[in-house]
Design a protein around this motif. Sequence first.
Motif, PDB file in Angstrom:
ATOM      1  N   GLN A  32       0.828  -1.202   0.000  1.00 39.63           N
ATOM      2  CA  GLN A  32       0.000   0.000   0.000  1.00 39.63           C
ATOM      3  C   GLN A  32       0.866   1.257   0.000  1.00 39.63           C
ATOM      4  O   GLN A  32       0.540   2.232  -0.669  1.00 39.63           O
ATOM      5  CB  GLN A  32      -0.936   0.000   1.213  1.00 39.63           C
ATOM      6  N   GLN A  33       1.950   1.247   0.738  1.00 40.08           N
ATOM      7  CA  GLN A  33       2.846   2.398   0.760  1.00 40.08           C
ATOM      8  C   GLN A  33       3.460   2.627  -0.615  1.00 40.08           C
ATOM      9  O   GLN A  33       3.592   3.768  -1.057  1.00 40.08           O
ATOM     10  CB  GLN A  33       3.944   2.219   1.823  1.00 40.08           C
ATOM     11  N   GLN A  34       3.822   1.549  -1.301  1.00 35.55           N
ATOM     12  CA  GLN A  34       4.350   1.686  -2.660  1.00 35.55           C
ATOM     13  C   GLN A  34       3.305   2.315  -3.578  1.00 35.55           C
ATOM     14  O   GLN A  34       3.626   3.193  -4.388  1.00 35.55           O
ATOM     15  CB  GLN A  34       4.766   0.328  -3.221  1.00 35.55           C
ATOM     16  N   THR A  35       2.057   1.877  -3.447  1.00 34.73           N
ATOM     17  CA  THR A  35       0.977   2.421  -4.263  1.00 34.73           C
ATOM     18  C   THR A  35       0.765   3.899  -3.955  1.00 34.73           C
ATOM     19  O   THR A  35       0.602   4.720  -4.869  1.00 34.73           O
ATOM     20  CB  THR A  35      -0.329   1.644  -4.029  1.00 34.73           C
ATOM     21  N   ILE A  36       0.781   4.255  -2.685  1.00 30.14           N
ATOM     22  CA  ILE A  36       0.612   5.658  -2.295  1.00 30.14           C
ATOM     23  C   ILE A  36       1.721   6.511  -2.878  1.00 30.14           C
ATOM     24  O   ILE A  36       1.461   7.594  -3.426  1.00 30.14           O
ATOM     25  CB  ILE A  36       0.568   5.785  -0.756  1.00 30.14           C
ATOM     26  N   GLU A  37       2.949   6.051  -2.799  1.00 29.68           N
ATOM     27  CA  GLU A  37       4.069   6.818  -3.339  1.00 29.68           C
ATOM     28  C   GLU A  37       3.955   6.966  -4.856  1.00 29.68           C
ATOM     29  O   GLU A  37       4.230   8.038  -5.405  1.00 29.68           O
ATOM     30  CB  GLU A  37       5.392   6.166  -2.948  1.00 29.68           C
ATOM     31  N   ARG A  38       3.516   5.911  -5.539  1.00 28.51           N
ATOM     32  CA  ARG A  38       3.340   5.983  -6.993  1.00 28.51           C
ATOM     33  C   ARG A  38       2.252   6.982  -7.346  1.00 28.51           C
ATOM     34  O   ARG A  38       2.406   7.802  -8.255  1.00 28.51           O
ATOM     35  CB  ARG A  38       3.001   4.602  -7.552  1.00 28.51           C
ATOM     36  N   LEU A  39       1.154   6.944  -6.607  1.00 25.63           N
ATOM     37  CA  LEU A  39       0.057   7.867  -6.871  1.00 25.63           C
ATOM     38  C   LEU A  39       0.456   9.313  -6.566  1.00 25.63           C
ATOM     39  O   LEU A  39       0.041  10.236  -7.276  1.00 25.63           O
ATOM     40  CB  LEU A  39      -1.175   7.476  -6.060  1.00 25.63           C
ATOM     41  N   GLN A  40       1.258   9.516  -5.543  1.00 26.88           N
ATOM     42  CA  GLN A  40       1.732  10.867  -5.238  1.00 26.88           C
ATOM     43  C   GLN A  40       2.610  11.394  -6.367  1.00 26.88           C
ATOM     44  O   GLN A  40       2.514  12.571  -6.742  1.00 26.88           O
ATOM     45  CB  GLN A  40       2.506  10.881  -3.916  1.00 26.88           C
ATOM     46  N   THR A  41       3.436  10.527  -6.926  1.00 29.94           N
ATOM     47  CA  THR A  41       4.277  10.922  -8.050  1.00 29.94           C
ATOM     48  C   THR A  41       3.422  11.269  -9.261  1.00 29.94           C
ATOM     49  O   THR A  41       3.655  12.284  -9.930  1.00 29.94           O
ATOM     50  CB  THR A  41       5.257   9.789  -8.408  1.00 29.94           C
ATOM     51  N   GLU A  42       2.412  10.436  -9.548  1.00 23.94           N
ATOM     52  CA  GLU A  42       1.527  10.707 -10.676  1.00 23.94           C
ATOM     53  C   GLU A  42       0.759  12.011 -10.469  1.00 23.94           C
ATOM     54  O   GLU A  42       0.588  12.796 -11.407  1.00 23.94           O
ATOM     55  CB  GLU A  42       0.544   9.554 -10.874  1.00 23.94           C
ATOM     56  N   LEU A  43       0.296  12.275  -9.255  1.00 21.34           N
ATOM     57  CA  LEU A  43      -0.417  13.507  -8.969  1.00 21.34           C
ATOM     58  C   LEU A  43       0.492  14.713  -9.167  1.00 21.34           C
ATOM     59  O   LEU A  43       0.065  15.730  -9.734  1.00 21.34           O
ATOM     60  CB  LEU A  43      -0.965  13.483  -7.537  1.00 21.34           C
ATOM     61  N   ALA A  44       1.728  14.612  -8.729  1.00 25.04           N
ATOM     62  CA  ALA A  44       2.672  15.709  -8.928  1.00 25.04           C
ATOM     63  C   ALA A  44       2.890  15.955 -10.419  1.00 25.04           C
ATOM     64  O   ALA A  44       2.966  17.114 -10.860  1.00 25.04           O
ATOM     65  CB  ALA A  44       3.994  15.403  -8.230  1.00 25.04           C
ATOM     66  N   ASP A  45       2.967  14.887 -11.207  1.00 27.60           N
ATOM     67  CA  ASP A  45       3.131  15.034 -12.660  1.00 27.60           C
ATOM     68  C   ASP A  45       1.928  15.736 -13.275  1.00 27.60           C
ATOM     69  O   ASP A  45       2.080  16.619 -14.120  1.00 27.60           O
ATOM     70  CB  ASP A  45       3.332  13.673 -13.328  1.00 27.60           C
ATOM     71  N   VAL A  46       0.727  15.359 -12.849  1.00 30.03           N
ATOM     72  CA  VAL A  46      -0.488  15.979 -13.380  1.00 30.03           C
ATOM     73  C   VAL A  46      -0.531  17.454 -12.997  1.00 30.03           C
ATOM     74  O   VAL A  46      -0.882  18.313 -13.807  1.00 30.03           O
ATOM     75  CB  VAL A  46      -1.741  15.236 -12.879  1.00 30.03           C
ATOM     76  N   ARG A  47      -0.161  17.752 -11.773  1.00 30.38           N
ATOM     77  CA  ARG A  47      -0.165  19.154 -11.326  1.00 30.38           C
ATOM     78  C   ARG A  47       0.816  19.993 -12.134  1.00 30.38           C
ATOM     79  O   ARG A  47       0.562  21.168 -12.375  1.00 30.38           O
ATOM     80  CB  ARG A  47       0.162  19.237  -9.840  1.00 30.38           C
ATOM     81  N   ARG A  48       1.916  19.399 -12.540  1.00 29.52           N
ATOM     82  CA  ARG A  48       2.891  20.146 -13.352  1.00 29.52           C
ATOM     83  C   ARG A  48       2.341  20.412 -14.754  1.00 29.52           C
ATOM     84  O   ARG A  48       2.696  21.390 -15.392  1.00 29.52           O
ATOM     85  CB  ARG A  48       4.208  19.378 -13.450  1.00 29.52           C
ATOM     86  N   GLN A  49       1.462  19.544 -15.234  1.00 28.89           N
ATOM     87  CA  GLN A  49       0.906  19.698 -16.576  1.00 28.89           C
ATOM     88  C   GLN A  49      -0.201  20.748 -16.622  1.00 28.89           C
ATOM     89  O   GLN A  49      -0.461  21.308 -17.679  1.00 28.89           O
ATOM     90  CB  GLN A  49       0.351  18.365 -17.078  1.00 28.89           C
ATOM     91  N   VAL A  50      -0.852  21.010 -15.501  1.00 28.83           N
ATOM     92  CA  VAL A  50      -1.937  21.982 -15.467  1.00 28.83           C
ATOM     93  C   VAL A  50      -1.311  23.378 -15.459  1.00 28.83           C
ATOM     94  O   VAL A  50      -0.396  23.651 -14.693  1.00 28.83           O
ATOM     95  CB  VAL A  50      -2.810  21.778 -14.206  1.00 28.83           C
ATOM     96  N   PRO A  51      -1.814  24.276 -16.309  1.00 28.51           N
ATOM     97  CA  PRO A  51      -1.250  25.623 -16.331  1.00 28.51           C
ATOM     98  C   PRO A  51      -1.486  26.347 -15.009  1.00 28.51           C
ATOM     99  O   PRO A  51      -2.414  26.030 -14.274  1.00 28.51           O
ATOM    100  CB  PRO A  51      -2.002  26.309 -17.472  1.00 28.51           C
TER     101      PRO A  51
END
Length: 68
Positions: A32-51
Amino acid sequence: MPDVDARLEALEVKAAYAEDLLDQLNLLVYRQQQTIERLQTELADVRRQVPEGGGAPRSLRDELPPHY
């Protein structure tokens, strides 16, 4: 003494089951911790893509259909 031996054996069996369950739970928490860390990374990537500022949300009513 046979009663004590039987009780001791029952306790050993329970301890073995408890240890196995603890190992399974530790593995589950690790995954679960691995999944949380992966999702946090994906969320950070999405936030960088939003203007910046995110812009106003668009409404489908404001858009004209393609045939106009």
